[in-house]
Design a protein around this motif. Structure first.
Motif, PDB file in Angstrom:
ATOM      1  N   ASP A 153     -13.359  23.588  -6.422  1.00  0.00           N
ATOM      2  CA  ASP A 153     -12.679  24.800  -5.968  1.00  0.00           C
ATOM      3  C   ASP A 153     -12.277  24.620  -4.509  1.00  0.00           C
ATOM      4  O   ASP A 153     -13.117  24.305  -3.667  1.00  0.00           O
TER       5      ASP A 153
ATOM      6  N   ALA B 160     -10.892  18.288 -12.105  1.00  0.00           N
ATOM      7  CA  ALA B 160     -10.051  19.487 -12.147  1.00  0.00           C
ATOM      8  C   ALA B 160     -10.152  20.195 -10.797  1.00  0.00           C
ATOM      9  O   ALA B 160     -11.209  20.704 -10.422  1.00  0.00           O
TER      10      ALA B 160
ATOM     11  N   ILE C   8     -16.348  26.427 -17.531  1.00  0.00           N
ATOM     12  CA  ILE C   8     -17.545  25.582 -17.568  1.00  0.00           C
ATOM     13  C   ILE C   8     -18.454  25.998 -18.715  1.00  0.00           C
ATOM     14  O   ILE C   8     -18.979  25.156 -19.457  1.00  0.00           O
TER      15      ILE C   8
ATOM     16  N   PHE D 264     -15.400  20.088 -11.829  1.00  0.00           N
ATOM     17  CA  PHE D 264     -14.644  21.252 -11.380  1.00  0.00           C
ATOM     18  C   PHE D 264     -14.814  21.429  -9.866  1.00  0.00           C
ATOM     19  O   PHE D 264     -15.922  21.606  -9.382  1.00  0.00           O
TER      20      PHE D 264
ATOM     21  N   ILE E  65     -13.048  29.548 -13.331  1.00  0.00           N
ATOM     22  CA  ILE E  65     -13.902  28.356 -13.408  1.00  0.00           C
ATOM     23  C   ILE E  65     -15.205  28.593 -14.172  1.00  0.00           C
ATOM     24  O   ILE E  65     -15.550  27.800 -15.062  1.00  0.00           O
TER      25      ILE E  65
END
Length: 344
Positions: free
Chosen positions: A207, A317, A333, A205, A329
């Motif tokens: 950001d 992602a 997770i 993940f 997020i």
């Protein structure tokens, strides 16, 4: 690259023992926030042109990384943006500028120039560049003389360009290249700038604050550098402002060609009224003409539901946007880390 460049310069000065005061637009792990109070005469501040207040600054050193129309809520044309930057440039005692930006090269006259292209004749440039999944290395040149090798933890061409701005500032302030390189080598970047938020069920993940077409292209290029063979880059994007989405609809549509899957939600208004001129679904339709692998989900709960059902082990992602998309997020997770869940 304003936040990354200003944070990098502040960090470089901090590591060199110059104890700067730093004010930037993103949180930085090194000083646990977006500001630190130093005791020296050095102040590093991030500023932008969004509301025109840039012209009120008159710094000893000004750095312009690029110029483009990013705030159509305040400016009607690029020419108006250029006027603001020209006024700002006139107030700088020393102007450092990237001449890889055509507008900076042709409309401004930087005191000190930098470029990733050695043929541009900039004061600072690079050669022997190696873009890797874990960072970037390059040989840095100053007015035709090799300074040494620069190592970055940050990914992509845009961050190498940002580091050249830091080199130029450091050298102007009298730092040895070794001091500059040592500081830049340990700089981890600002939060929400290709920030690793975690991994779950084999999914990585990331950001990122990218909310303009050029930023999205640069961030996707960095993601593709990091992705492994067979790994999907899944771009999850929340458009920011109706005015920006409408103005750059086609540019946004062309920005996602290097994503394996695009998940789009509706526009984050940032206080703008919805005049019914454009929607997230309109952008999804435009993107589909360039990348058919696009899915529209009208709100964040549906985005999360879709991702839980469709992300698979090995995916990168990439959450993009300046709104509140990144708030999904942590829950994703947590949910995907539960033992009962299986993502194949």
């Amino acid at each position: 690259g304003k936040t990354t460049t200003s944070s990098m310069i502040g960090y470089m000065l901090l590591q060199a023992g110059l104890d700067p005061t730093i004010l930037v637009g993103g949180e930085v792990k090194a000083w646990e926030g977006n500001a630190r109070m130093g005791k020296s005469r050095y102040l590093v501040a991030e500023a932008d042109e969004s509301d025109g207040s840039l012209v009120k600054h008159a710094p000893e050193i000004g750095i312009i990384t690029n110029i483009e129309l990013d705030h159509p809520d305040h400016y009607e044309t690029l020419e108006e943006v250029v006027d603001t930057f020209q006024t700002f440039a006139q107030g700088c005692k020393t102007l450092v500028g990237s001449i890889d930006c055509d507008t900076v090269r042709h409309r401004l006259k930087p005191t000190i120039s930098y470029s990733l292209d050695p043929d541009q004749g900039a004061d600072y440039t690079v050669s022997n560049v190696n873009y890797r999944a874990d960072g970037t290395t390059a040989l840095v040149w100053e007015k035709g003389q090799a300074l040494g090798v620069l190592n970055l933890q940050l990914l992509g061409r845009h961050n190498l360009s940002n580091s050249l701005a830091a080199v130029a500032v450091g050298r102007f302030l009298g730092l040895e290249f070794g001091q500059i390189a040592e500081g830049i080598a340990t700089f981890e970047g600002a939060r929400r700038r290709f920030e690793l938020r975690g991994e779950a069920a084999g999914v990585t993940f990331i950001d990122d604050y990218a909310h303009h077409p050029s930023e999205i292209r640069a961030t996707l290029a960095a993601a593709n550098l990091q992705s492994r063979p067979g790994q999907r880059v899944v771009a999850i994007f929340q458009p920011h402002r109706y005015s920006r989405t409408l103005t750059f609809l086609e540019e946004f549509a062309e920005s996602f060609t290097h994503a394996d899957l695009v998940v789009l939600t509706d526009i984050y208004s940032a206080g703008e009224p919805d005049l019914g001129q454009v929607s997230g679904e309109d952008l999804a339709t435009a993107i589909s003409k360039h990348n058919p692998q696009v899915v529209y989900q009208p709100n964040l709960p549906l985005v999360s539901e879709f991702l839980l059902e469709n992300l698979r082990s090995g995916d990168l992602a990439l959450f993009l946007g300046a709104g509140n998309l990144n708030q999904t997020i942590p829950e994703l997770i947590t949910t995907m880390s539960e033992p009962a869940k299986s993502y194949i």
